[in-house]
Design a protein around this motif. Structure first.
Motif, PDB file in Angstrom:
ATOM      1  N   GLY A 129       0.949  -1.071   0.043  1.00  0.00           N
ATOM      2  CA  GLY A 129       0.066  -0.001   0.002  1.00  0.00           C
ATOM      3  C   GLY A 129       0.726   1.278   0.012  1.00  0.00           C
ATOM      4  O   GLY A 129       0.306   2.186  -0.203  1.00  0.00           O
ATOM      5  N   SER A 130       2.221   0.970   0.269  1.00  0.00           N
ATOM      6  CA  SER A 130       3.113   2.312   0.238  1.00  0.00           C
ATOM      7  C   SER A 130       4.366   1.901  -0.719  1.00  0.00           C
ATOM      8  O   SER A 130       4.640   0.975  -0.536  1.00  0.00           O
ATOM      9  CB  SER A 130       3.489   2.382   1.799  1.00  0.00           C
ATOM     10  OG  SER A 130       4.979   2.728   1.854  1.00  0.00           O
ATOM     11  N   LYS A 156       8.234  10.368  14.510  1.00  0.00           N
ATOM     12  CA  LYS A 156       7.765  11.468  14.576  1.00  0.00           C
ATOM     13  C   LYS A 156       6.627  11.989  14.070  1.00  0.00           C
ATOM     14  O   LYS A 156       6.237  11.454  12.975  1.00  0.00           O
ATOM     15  CB  LYS A 156       8.643  12.747  14.496  1.00  0.00           C
ATOM     16  CG  LYS A 156       9.961  12.967  15.576  1.00  0.00           C
ATOM     17  CD  LYS A 156      10.803  13.836  14.860  1.00  0.00           C
ATOM     18  CE  LYS A 156      12.064  13.019  14.021  1.00  0.00           C
ATOM     19  NZ  LYS A 156      13.031  13.632  13.493  1.00  0.00           N
ATOM     20  N   GLN A 157       5.621  12.728  14.658  1.00  0.00           N
ATOM     21  CA  GLN A 157       4.363  13.162  14.105  1.00  0.00           C
ATOM     22  C   GLN A 157       3.363  11.993  13.367  1.00  0.00           C
ATOM     23  O   GLN A 157       2.967  12.298  12.328  1.00  0.00           O
ATOM     24  CB  GLN A 157       4.504  14.186  13.126  1.00  0.00           C
ATOM     25  CG  GLN A 157       4.947  15.697  13.530  1.00  0.00           C
ATOM     26  CD  GLN A 157       6.100  16.149  13.025  1.00  0.00           C
ATOM     27  OE1 GLN A 157       6.387  16.132  11.833  1.00  0.00           O
ATOM     28  NE2 GLN A 157       6.788  17.268  13.711  1.00  0.00           N
ATOM     29  N   GLY A 158       3.398  10.888  14.244  1.00  0.00           N
ATOM     30  CA  GLY A 158       2.751   9.667  13.601  1.00  0.00           C
ATOM     31  C   GLY A 158       3.207   9.017  12.483  1.00  0.00           C
ATOM     32  O   GLY A 158       2.447   8.151  12.074  1.00  0.00           O
ATOM     33  N   SER A 159       4.436   9.353  12.282  1.00  0.00           N
ATOM     34  CA  SER A 159       4.816   8.477  10.948  1.00  0.00           C
ATOM     35  C   SER A 159       5.514   7.097  11.920  1.00  0.00           C
ATOM     36  O   SER A 159       5.420   7.128  12.878  1.00  0.00           O
ATOM     37  CB  SER A 159       6.068   9.226  10.530  1.00  0.00           C
ATOM     38  OG  SER A 159       7.120   9.134  11.454  1.00  0.00           O
ATOM     39  N   ASN A 209      18.181  -0.733   4.925  1.00  0.00           N
ATOM     40  CA  ASN A 209      17.596   0.373   4.587  1.00  0.00           C
ATOM     41  C   ASN A 209      16.548   0.843   5.324  1.00  0.00           C
ATOM     42  O   ASN A 209      15.855  -0.040   5.990  1.00  0.00           O
ATOM     43  CB  ASN A 209      17.317   0.321   2.810  1.00  0.00           C
ATOM     44  CG  ASN A 209      17.261   2.081   2.252  1.00  0.00           C
ATOM     45  OD1 ASN A 209      17.464   2.759   3.190  1.00  0.00           O
ATOM     46  ND2 ASN A 209      17.239   1.747   1.018  1.00  0.00           N
ATOM     47  N   GLU A 210      16.260   2.032   5.278  1.00  0.00           N
ATOM     48  CA  GLU A 210      14.919   2.518   6.246  1.00  0.00           C
ATOM     49  C   GLU A 210      14.117   3.356   5.581  1.00  0.00           C
ATOM     50  O   GLU A 210      14.469   4.307   4.711  1.00  0.00           O
ATOM     51  CB  GLU A 210      15.022   2.667   7.542  1.00  0.00           C
ATOM     52  CG  GLU A 210      15.809   3.869   7.992  1.00  0.00           C
ATOM     53  CD  GLU A 210      15.932   4.128   9.570  1.00  0.00           C
ATOM     54  OE1 GLU A 210      16.238   3.154  10.337  1.00  0.00           O
ATOM     55  OE2 GLU A 210      16.054   5.280   9.730  1.00  0.00           O
ATOM     56  N   ILE A 211      12.742   3.284   5.620  1.00  0.00           N
ATOM     57  CA  ILE A 211      11.956   4.163   5.078  1.00  0.00           C
ATOM     58  C   ILE A 211      10.575   4.902   6.212  1.00  0.00           C
ATOM     59  O   ILE A 211      10.673   3.966   7.013  1.00  0.00           O
ATOM     60  CB  ILE A 211      11.109   3.420   3.831  1.00  0.00           C
ATOM     61  CG1 ILE A 211      10.154   2.480   4.355  1.00  0.00           C
ATOM     62  CG2 ILE A 211      12.212   3.304   2.590  1.00  0.00           C
ATOM     63  CD1 ILE A 211       9.067   2.453   4.384  1.00  0.00           C
ATOM     64  N   ILE A 212       9.996   5.595   5.590  1.00  0.00           N
ATOM     65  CA  ILE A 212       8.931   6.224   6.453  1.00  0.00           C
ATOM     66  C   ILE A 212       7.456   6.159   5.932  1.00  0.00           C
ATOM     67  O   ILE A 212       7.492   6.088   4.495  1.00  0.00           O
ATOM     68  CB  ILE A 212       9.068   7.755   6.667  1.00  0.00           C
ATOM     69  CG1 ILE A 212      10.304   7.927   7.645  1.00  0.00           C
ATOM     70  CG2 ILE A 212       7.969   8.240   7.246  1.00  0.00           C
ATOM     71  CD1 ILE A 212      10.387   9.334   7.731  1.00  0.00           C
ATOM     72  N   PHE A 213       6.712   5.374   6.772  1.00  0.00           N
ATOM     73  CA  PHE A 213       5.076   5.105   6.171  1.00  0.00           C
ATOM     74  C   PHE A 213       4.083   5.690   7.340  1.00  0.00           C
ATOM     75  O   PHE A 213       4.619   6.055   8.290  1.00  0.00           O
ATOM     76  CB  PHE A 213       5.150   3.739   5.599  1.00  0.00           C
ATOM     77  CG  PHE A 213       5.056   2.704   6.753  1.00  0.00           C
ATOM     78  CD1 PHE A 213       6.108   2.317   7.585  1.00  0.00           C
ATOM     79  CD2 PHE A 213       3.693   2.310   7.292  1.00  0.00           C
ATOM     80  CE1 PHE A 213       6.060   1.462   8.326  1.00  0.00           C
ATOM     81  CE2 PHE A 213       3.633   1.496   8.455  1.00  0.00           C
ATOM     82  CZ  PHE A 213       4.884   0.988   8.904  1.00  0.00           C
ATOM     83  N   TYR A 214       3.061   5.715   6.940  1.00  0.00           N
ATOM     84  CA  TYR A 214       1.831   6.043   7.941  1.00  0.00           C
ATOM     85  C   TYR A 214       0.953   4.920   7.624  1.00  0.00           C
ATOM     86  O   TYR A 214       0.671   4.190   6.942  1.00  0.00           O
ATOM     87  CB  TYR A 214       1.188   7.525   7.363  1.00  0.00           C
ATOM     88  CG  TYR A 214       2.259   8.302   7.423  1.00  0.00           C
ATOM     89  CD1 TYR A 214       2.062   9.294   8.734  1.00  0.00           C
ATOM     90  CD2 TYR A 214       3.165   8.799   6.643  1.00  0.00           C
ATOM     91  CE1 TYR A 214       2.941  10.272   8.858  1.00  0.00           C
ATOM     92  CE2 TYR A 214       4.032   9.714   6.601  1.00  0.00           C
ATOM     93  CZ  TYR A 214       4.022  10.660   7.796  1.00  0.00           C
ATOM     94  OH  TYR A 214       4.635  11.582   7.829  1.00  0.00           O
ATOM     95  N   VAL A 215       0.039   4.854   8.961  1.00  0.00           N
ATOM     96  CA  VAL A 215      -0.855   4.024   8.972  1.00  0.00           C
ATOM     97  C   VAL A 215      -2.219   5.016   9.114  1.00  0.00           C
ATOM     98  O   VAL A 215      -2.233   5.614  10.116  1.00  0.00           O
ATOM     99  CB  VAL A 215      -1.160   2.979  10.170  1.00  0.00           C
ATOM    100  CG1 VAL A 215      -2.169   2.465  10.337  1.00  0.00           C
ATOM    101  CG2 VAL A 215       0.133   2.276  10.310  1.00  0.00           C
ATOM    102  N   THR A 216      -3.212   4.877   8.290  1.00  0.00           N
ATOM    103  CA  THR A 216      -4.338   5.867   8.382  1.00  0.00           C
ATOM    104  C   THR A 216      -5.480   4.913   8.014  1.00  0.00           C
ATOM    105  O   THR A 216      -5.563   3.689   7.990  1.00  0.00           O
ATOM    106  CB  THR A 216      -4.191   6.784   6.898  1.00  0.00           C
ATOM    107  OG1 THR A 216      -4.489   6.228   5.696  1.00  0.00           O
ATOM    108  CG2 THR A 216      -2.937   7.369   7.105  1.00  0.00           C
ATOM    109  N   GLU A 217      -6.727   5.582   7.731  1.00  0.00           N
ATOM    110  CA  GLU A 217      -7.791   4.773   7.676  1.00  0.00           C
ATOM    111  C   GLU A 217      -7.886   3.757   6.286  1.00  0.00           C
ATOM    112  O   GLU A 217      -8.361   2.836   6.189  1.00  0.00           O
ATOM    113  CB  GLU A 217      -9.032   5.849   7.279  1.00  0.00           C
ATOM    114  CG  GLU A 217      -9.834   6.319   8.336  1.00  0.00           C
ATOM    115  CD  GLU A 217      -8.611   7.449   9.275  1.00  0.00           C
ATOM    116  OE1 GLU A 217      -7.830   7.581   8.742  1.00  0.00           O
ATOM    117  OE2 GLU A 217      -8.962   7.314  10.441  1.00  0.00           O
TER     118      GLU A 217
END
Ligand code: GTP
Ligand code: MG
Length: 348
Positions: A116-117, A316-319, A333-341
């Motif tokens: 999804g990301s 940070k900030q919900g990430s 490696n690292e990446i940033i993602f979010y969990v939303t609706e």
């Protein structure tokens, strides 16, 4: 006993489309898929086999990867007998080298499920979690392990050109955290029919580690009966094992049981060309002085078997941060993602 070559297995896997024809293929497989027993090997009778079971060697794959000295020790047979048994098991299992075309064919049949990301997919090599492998997510409570699983359970149902595998999902829930309403919500934001999506996810609550183990046989049976299962989720892989074998002296038993279970998972992933996603808790590791002082439960056995290990943490900030660890063919490696609706996404 008819043992299939890898090529035959791949051909079967490739032909596993969610059509009625699959049912026939599934039924033909039933007898041929019967697992070779240790007692099929020269020099291994019932008594020796029982000894091996006590030592945690239950299946032919476990024996095939032993050295003669270790097998001789565990089974109480001479090294010469041990060597013969190992060779025979490797022949039966068809271990060894495959030529380039066969290898390429095997890679071609691999399919992918988008997380999804895009960032998360890139971390895993570009397309998401892949079939014929185990992807393990470990991290603290609330880090997003289950949310990634629920998103994958929906996405596996997408057509291939939309990042799915056009298949169904089995969700083995050991924690009681599967939420139908959450699945429906993710499906809805994708524009899919929530009820249909939910129907394509088979959920089983595993009440203890033995039950969790038994459920894998059920999964194989469902596939043989023609269910086009392309994703198997175990959430959590280790919680029951951890709770049931908690004493210091029980660590070896726990690892043995877990090792056997993971072997079984790998076999299902390989035989049926499906993706396996497992979650794992972390424990504080007092020996580690720098960095994040957490270690995955189960240690190196789980680590070696998973093709992709991802460490998840809140940021940070919900990430959230996903970090790929110890991959044989991709950079750490690292990446940033979010969990939303919508489940797992690139941006909030
Ligand atoms: P444990 O199973 O407790 O070890 O944790 P986990 O890693 O499985 O955590 P999980 O995946 O359950 O993540 C829970 C977090 O996901 C919550 O704290 C929320 O931040 C987020 N989350 C869950 N559902 C929703 C939702 O519907 N909307 C949004 N925006 N966030 C959600
Ligand atoms: Mg969870």
């Amino acid at each position: 006993m008819a043992i299939k070559s890898d090529v035959e297995k791949i051909k079967d896997a490739v032909s596993e489309e969610p059509t009625d024809e699959v049912k026939d293929v599934g039924e033909i497989k039933k007898s041929e898929n019967e697992e070779p027993k240790l007692t099929d090997l020269p020099g291994i009778g019932p008594a020796v086999s029982a000894k091996l079971e006590n030592a945690g060697v239950y299946d032919m794959m476990s024996l095939a990867v032993m050295t003669p000295a270790i097998l001789s020790d565990a089974a109480g047979v001479s090294e010469a007998v041990a060597r013969k048994a190992i060779q025979a098991s490797r022949n039966i299992l068809n271990l060894g080298f495959v030529d380039g075309t066969e290898y390429a064919r095997k890679r071609e049949s691999v399919n992918y499920i988008t997380t999804g990301s895009k960032n998360f997919n890139d971390l895993l090599g570009g397309k998401g979690v892949e079939s014929r492998s185990i992807t393990e997510a470990f991290g603290a409570f609330g880090s997003g392990k289950t949310q990634v699983g629920l998103t994958l359970a929906v996405n596996v149902q997408l057509p291939v050109d939309k990042g799915g595998s056009n298949g169904k999902c089995v969700f083995i829930d050991t924690e009681g955290t599967f939420r139908p309403s959450r699945v429906k919500q993710i499906a809805e934001t994708l524009g899919a029919n929530p009820e249909k999506v939910l129907k394509n996810i088979f959920v089983a609550r595993a009440f203890n580690s033995d039950h969790q183990i038994l459920l894998l046989d059920k999964v194989s049976e469902m596939i043989r009966n023609g269910e086009p299962i392309k994703l198997l989720i175990i959430d959590s892989l280790t919680a029951h094992f951890r709770a049931e074998f908690s004493g210091r002296g029980q660590l070896a038993d726990r690892q043995q049981k877990l090792n056997r279970y993971i072997h079984h998972l790998m076999k299902i992933a390989e035989t049926h060309n499906l993706a396996v996603y497992v979650t794992n808790q972390v424990m504080a590791n007092p020996a580690q002085l720098f960095g994040d002082p957490t270690t995955a439960i189960g240690g190196h056995i789980v680590g070696h078997a998973s093709t992709y290990r991802i460490y998840l943490r809140r940021s940070k900030q919900g990430s959230r941060v996903a970090k790929l660890i110890d991959s044989p063919n991709l950079p750490d490696n690292e990446i940033i993602f979010y969990v939303t609706e919508a489940g797992v996404v690139d941006e909030a």
